[in-house]
Motif scaffolding. Structure first.
Motif, PDB file in Angstrom:
ATOM      1  N   VAL A 118      20.322  -5.889  18.352  1.00 22.95           N
ATOM      2  CA  VAL A 118      20.098  -4.368  18.988  1.00 22.95           C
ATOM      3  C   VAL A 118      21.162  -3.642  19.483  1.00 22.95           C
ATOM      4  CG1 VAL A 118      18.586  -2.946  20.296  1.00 22.95           C
ATOM      5  CG2 VAL A 118      17.433  -4.670  19.025  1.00 22.95           C
ATOM      6  N   ALA A 119      21.937  -4.615  20.497  1.00 26.07           N
ATOM      7  CA  ALA A 119      22.869  -3.939  21.309  1.00 26.07           C
ATOM      8  C   ALA A 119      24.026  -3.528  20.427  1.00 26.07           C
ATOM      9  CB  ALA A 119      23.233  -4.960  22.336  1.00 26.07           C
ATOM     10  N   GLN A 120      24.388  -3.951  19.133  1.00 26.20           N
ATOM     11  CA  GLN A 120      25.277  -3.771  18.352  1.00 26.20           C
ATOM     12  C   GLN A 120      25.032  -2.529  17.235  1.00 26.20           C
ATOM     13  OE1 GLN A 120      26.279  -7.438  16.257  1.00 26.20           O
ATOM     14  NE2 GLN A 120      27.046  -8.296  18.194  1.00 26.20           N
ATOM     15  N   SER A 121      23.608  -2.155  17.539  1.00 29.03           N
ATOM     16  CA  SER A 121      23.239  -1.174  16.243  1.00 29.03           C
ATOM     17  C   SER A 121      23.173   0.264  16.935  1.00 29.03           C
ATOM     18  CB  SER A 121      21.935  -1.812  15.692  1.00 29.03           C
ATOM     19  OG  SER A 121      21.941  -2.814  15.497  1.00 29.03           O
ATOM     20  N   ASP A 122      23.120   0.951  15.791  1.00 37.32           N
ATOM     21  CA  ASP A 122      22.841   2.541  16.144  1.00 37.32           C
ATOM     22  C   ASP A 122      21.302   2.954  16.139  1.00 37.32           C
ATOM     23  OD1 ASP A 122      25.784   3.102  16.018  1.00 37.32           O
ATOM     24  OD2 ASP A 122      25.647   3.184  13.874  1.00 37.32           O
ATOM     25  N   LEU A 123      20.567   2.022  15.403  1.00 39.31           N
ATOM     26  CA  LEU A 123      19.238   1.968  15.216  1.00 39.31           C
ATOM     27  C   LEU A 123      18.623   0.831  15.083  1.00 39.31           C
ATOM     28  CD1 LEU A 123      16.579   3.738  14.382  1.00 39.31           C
ATOM     29  CD2 LEU A 123      17.399   3.696  12.096  1.00 39.31           C
ATOM     30  N   ALA A 124      17.527   0.577  15.760  1.00 37.64           N
ATOM     31  CA  ALA A 124      16.890  -0.863  15.486  1.00 37.64           C
ATOM     32  C   ALA A 124      15.290  -0.633  15.359  1.00 37.64           C
ATOM     33  CB  ALA A 124      16.891  -1.598  16.827  1.00 37.64           C
ATOM     34  N   LEU A 125      15.095  -1.492  14.191  1.00 38.03           N
ATOM     35  CA  LEU A 125      13.564  -1.368  13.641  1.00 38.03           C
ATOM     36  C   LEU A 125      12.885  -2.732  13.892  1.00 38.03           C
ATOM     37  CD1 LEU A 125      14.472   0.469  10.212  1.00 38.03           C
ATOM     38  CD2 LEU A 125      13.847   1.397  12.569  1.00 38.03           C
ATOM     39  N   VAL A 126      11.744  -2.810  14.025  1.00 42.78           N
ATOM     40  CA  VAL A 126      11.139  -3.992  14.208  1.00 42.78           C
ATOM     41  C   VAL A 126       9.728  -4.238  13.393  1.00 42.78           C
ATOM     42  CG1 VAL A 126       9.793  -3.351  16.396  1.00 42.78           C
ATOM     43  CG2 VAL A 126      10.046  -5.943  15.575  1.00 42.78           C
ATOM     44  N   VAL A 127       9.575  -5.076  12.706  1.00 47.44           N
ATOM     45  CA  VAL A 127       8.422  -4.807  11.466  1.00 47.44           C
ATOM     46  C   VAL A 127       7.460  -6.169  11.827  1.00 47.44           C
ATOM     47  CG1 VAL A 127       9.471  -3.902   9.786  1.00 47.44           C
ATOM     48  CG2 VAL A 127       9.674  -6.464  10.021  1.00 47.44           C
ATOM     49  N   GLU A 128       6.061  -6.325  11.765  1.00 45.90           N
ATOM     50  CA  GLU A 128       5.193  -7.171  11.977  1.00 45.90           C
ATOM     51  C   GLU A 128       5.356  -8.097  13.231  1.00 45.90           C
ATOM     52  OE1 GLU A 128       2.887  -8.097   9.641  1.00 45.90           O
ATOM     53  OE2 GLU A 128       3.332  -6.312   8.782  1.00 45.90           O
ATOM     54  N   ASN A 129       5.175  -7.330  14.138  1.00 43.02           N
ATOM     55  CA  ASN A 129       5.585  -8.020  15.734  1.00 43.02           C
ATOM     56  C   ASN A 129       4.800  -7.330  16.746  1.00 43.02           C
ATOM     57  OD1 ASN A 129       6.884  -9.033  18.170  1.00 43.02           O
ATOM     58  ND2 ASN A 129       8.644  -9.512  17.139  1.00 43.02           N
ATOM     59  N   ASP A 130       3.873  -8.320  17.033  1.00 41.79           N
ATOM     60  CA  ASP A 130       2.784  -7.767  18.069  1.00 41.79           C
ATOM     61  C   ASP A 130       3.275  -7.940  19.321  1.00 41.79           C
ATOM     62  OD1 ASP A 130       1.099  -6.562  15.981  1.00 41.79           O
ATOM     63  OD2 ASP A 130       0.092  -8.819  15.940  1.00 41.79           O
ATOM     64  N   GLN A 131       4.200  -8.927  19.606  1.00 38.86           N
ATOM     65  CA  GLN A 131       4.782  -9.294  21.044  1.00 38.86           C
ATOM     66  C   GLN A 131       5.845  -8.332  21.242  1.00 38.86           C
ATOM     67  OE1 GLN A 131       3.198 -11.863  22.940  1.00 38.86           O
ATOM     68  NE2 GLN A 131       1.608 -11.364  21.440  1.00 38.86           N
ATOM     69  N   GLU A 163      14.498  -1.696  25.020  1.00 41.09           N
ATOM     70  CA  GLU A 163      14.089  -0.267  24.727  1.00 41.09           C
ATOM     71  C   GLU A 163      14.650   0.408  23.668  1.00 41.09           C
ATOM     72  OE1 GLU A 163      14.629   1.788  28.387  1.00 41.09           O
ATOM     73  OE2 GLU A 163      13.280   0.421  29.652  1.00 41.09           O
ATOM     74  N   GLY A 164      14.000   1.404  23.040  1.00 37.84           N
ATOM     75  CA  GLY A 164      14.596   2.184  22.048  1.00 37.84           C
ATOM     76  C   GLY A 164      14.193   1.585  20.626  1.00 37.84           C
ATOM     77  N   ILE A 165      13.759   0.403  20.547  1.00 41.01           N
ATOM     78  CA  ILE A 165      13.525  -0.328  19.168  1.00 41.01           C
ATOM     79  C   ILE A 165      12.321   0.696  18.598  1.00 41.01           C
ATOM     80  CG2 ILE A 165      11.872  -2.228  19.995  1.00 41.01           C
ATOM     81  CD1 ILE A 165      13.600  -3.742  17.921  1.00 41.01           C
ATOM     82  N   LEU A 166      12.419   0.847  17.429  1.00 42.02           N
ATOM     83  CA  LEU A 166      11.189   1.575  16.597  1.00 42.02           C
ATOM     84  C   LEU A 166      10.287   0.456  15.880  1.00 42.02           C
ATOM     85  CD1 LEU A 166      13.071   4.713  15.430  1.00 42.02           C
ATOM     86  CD2 LEU A 166      11.834   4.235  17.741  1.00 42.02           C
ATOM     87  N   SER A 167       8.878   0.740  16.015  1.00 36.30           N
ATOM     88  CA  SER A 167       8.119  -0.346  15.068  1.00 36.30           C
ATOM     89  C   SER A 167       7.771   0.385  13.748  1.00 36.30           C
ATOM     90  CB  SER A 167       6.924  -0.590  16.013  1.00 36.30           C
ATOM     91  OG  SER A 167       5.815  -1.049  15.275  1.00 36.30           O
ATOM     92  N   VAL A 168       7.926  -0.712  12.733  1.00 34.19           N
ATOM     93  CA  VAL A 168       7.429   0.032  11.388  1.00 34.19           C
ATOM     94  C   VAL A 168       6.496  -0.970  10.848  1.00 34.19           C
ATOM     95  CG1 VAL A 168       8.639   0.102   9.092  1.00 34.19           C
ATOM     96  CG2 VAL A 168      10.253   0.638  11.037  1.00 34.19           C
ATOM     97  N   ARG A 169       5.495  -0.203  10.346  1.00 31.89           N
ATOM     98  CA  ARG A 169       4.532  -0.940   9.677  1.00 31.89           C
ATOM     99  C   ARG A 169       4.266  -0.688   8.186  1.00 31.89           C
ATOM    100  NH1 ARG A 169       1.461  -3.957  12.710  1.00 31.89           N
ATOM    101  NH2 ARG A 169       1.388  -3.385  15.080  1.00 31.89           N
ATOM    102  N   SER A 170       5.023   0.370   7.660  1.00 28.10           N
ATOM    103  CA  SER A 170       5.187   0.896   6.343  1.00 28.10           C
ATOM    104  C   SER A 170       6.403   1.500   6.217  1.00 28.10           C
ATOM    105  CB  SER A 170       3.933   1.555   5.820  1.00 28.10           C
ATOM    106  OG  SER A 170       4.201   3.047   6.204  1.00 28.10           O
ATOM    107  N   THR A 225      25.017   1.539  11.463  1.00 28.72           N
ATOM    108  CA  THR A 225      24.455  -0.118  11.819  1.00 28.72           C
ATOM    109  C   THR A 225      23.168  -0.081  12.317  1.00 28.72           C
ATOM    110  OG1 THR A 225      26.809  -0.490  12.458  1.00 28.72           O
ATOM    111  CG2 THR A 225      24.841  -2.083  13.004  1.00 28.72           C
ATOM    112  N   ILE A 226      22.441  -0.797  11.503  1.00 25.24           N
ATOM    113  CA  ILE A 226      20.851  -0.888  11.677  1.00 25.24           C
ATOM    114  C   ILE A 226      20.588  -2.334  11.893  1.00 25.24           C
ATOM    115  CG2 ILE A 226      18.596  -0.390  10.793  1.00 25.24           C
ATOM    116  CD1 ILE A 226      19.602   1.968   9.038  1.00 25.24           C
ATOM    117  N   ALA A 227      19.793  -2.668  13.324  1.00 23.21           N
ATOM    118  CA  ALA A 227      19.177  -3.842  13.153  1.00 23.21           C
ATOM    119  C   ALA A 227      17.632  -4.005  12.576  1.00 23.21           C
ATOM    120  CB  ALA A 227      19.122  -4.267  14.695  1.00 23.21           C
ATOM    121  N   LEU A 228      17.444  -5.194  11.657  1.00 19.39           N
ATOM    122  CA  LEU A 228      15.990  -5.347  11.630  1.00 19.39           C
ATOM    123  C   LEU A 228      15.299  -6.436  12.058  1.00 19.39           C
ATOM    124  CD1 LEU A 228      16.852  -4.499   7.620  1.00 19.39           C
ATOM    125  CD2 LEU A 228      15.948  -2.895   9.334  1.00 19.39           C
TER     126      LEU A 228
END
Length: 382
Positions: free
Chosen positions: A268-281, A287-294, A308-311
């Protein structure tokens, strides 16, 4: 990519029911065009209330002039990829749906660029819970889950925790099970509320409030897969409250969760955008990481500006409900030349560091030996 990119219109038969997002089509000059981002375009249209389906187009395309033709139109952008041939995005529609199809292609064409995808490799649950102890009246033929009765399918950290728990209970100690355990809460191990003299201390709040009958007979065991940084905070409180606290040696702590979180934070620190999927914790995520469900949750404006995008999340395919990291990789790889970088953090515990220490340092004074051996000879023998 930019030098070979073309945005064009083609006359093609269509219907009024839905926008057809092409998974592949045949370009009049470039030949076969693969469209990996088609699920993303279809999801984006659907999220905006536009009916859309994904399918390959096996139609004869006619090159149009600069003016958009009447009837069915295929709006398409394609580019040459050195490794994968011709890649593109395309949507076919007619009537009232033509404007939405054209807008989708223009919107996502603006996202085409060379980019990196950083994928932190997150450990999965080991699936070996720290189960309750056998009954006290067990048969002598029923072994405890100890190291000498190791079960191959059981995680070594769980076995070590069980060994310590058994030892401390046999000494008469009250055992404090420190940490919440698990890659996700409850996934690998849990507190033991039915065990006599075993108390769960999942967090600092519990460490502040917990009481034991005899403070001089308290010991701790680390709940397997608990984040070690959280364990350290809990132990700092417990050692202040119970100065005679004994416990499991740190050589036996589990770093699975800590390593996973470190990998995520680094990506995440190395990225311009961070996306998280399937994570309830998500309480520990940066901070700033975006949740993606679809796939429809992806914002083309954010994607367009991110080199650069972190997945973050589960590496699985789209055959299950929801969306996984692999789904994002495939779709985003259809939006320009892409490099996927998998990153892992691994903690290695050293237990033999004293073997390499200089044996001459700190050695107690001994009476002179009757032999005439030199110091170097004695060191060689030691």
């Amino acid at each position: 990519m930019n030098r070979t990119r073309l945005t064009e219109y083609f006359a093609a038969p269509a219907n009024d029911d839905a926008v057809v997002v092409a998974s592949a089509f045949n370009h009049p000059r470039r030949g076969y065009v693969w469209c990996p981002a088609s699920p993303l375009l279809a999801a984006w249209l659907t999220s905006r209330g536009v009916p859309a389906v994904v399918q390959p187009l096996d139609v004869c395309l006619h090159q149009s002039s600069k003016q958009i033709p009447d009837g069915g139109v295929l709006f398409a952008t394609s580019y040459q990829d050195a490794a994968h041939g011709t890649i593109g995005i395309a949507a076919l529609a007619q009537g009232a749906l033509r404007d939405q199809a054209e807008q989708a292609i223009r919107t996502w064409t603006a996202c085409l660029r060379t980019r990196r995808l950083l994928v932190p490799l997150v450990n999965t649950a080991c699936g070996s819970p720290l189960a309750p102890l056998p009954p006290q009246g067990r048969s002598e033929r029923t072994p405890l889950l100890a190291s000498k009765h190791r079960i191959p399918s059981v995680c070594g950290s769980v076995v070590a925790a069980r060994d310590c728990l058994v030892d401390f209970k046999q000494r008469g100690d009250t055992v404090l099970l420190v940490g919440g355990g698990g890659i996700a809460a409850g996934s690998t191990s849990a507190a033991l509320p039915d065990e006599p003299r075993v108390l769960a201390v999942p967090d600092v709040k519990a460490a502040i409030s917990i009481n034991v009958d005899d403070a001089a007979a308290a010991a701790f065991v680390v709940n397997p897969c608990s984040p070690t940084e959280e364990v350290a905070h809990i132990l700092a409180v417990l050692r202040t409250r119970f100065p005679l606290l004994r416990g499991q040696h740190p050589d036996q702590w589990c770093y699975r969760t800590t390593d996973s979180r470190s990998a995520v934070r680094t990506a995440v620190a190395q990225s311009d955008l961070a996306l998280v999927v399937e994570n309830d914790q998500t309480d520990w995520l940066p901070e700033g990481i975006l949740s993606v469900r679809s796939l429809g949750d992806l914002d083309p404006t954010a994607i367009a500006s991110a080199a650069t995008i972190a997945l973050v999340g589960a590496q699985r395919g789209s055959n299950e409900p929801g969306v996984g990291v692999n789904d994002l990789i495939e779709s985003l790889a259809g939006l320009g030349p892409t490099s996927v970088v998998y990153q892992r953090v691994v903690s290695n515990i050293s237990t033999d560091f004293l073997k390499t220490a200089d044996p001459s340092r700190g050695r107690a004074c001994l009476p002179p030996s009757a032999s005439a051996e030199s110091p170097s000879q004695r060191r060689a023998k030691s």
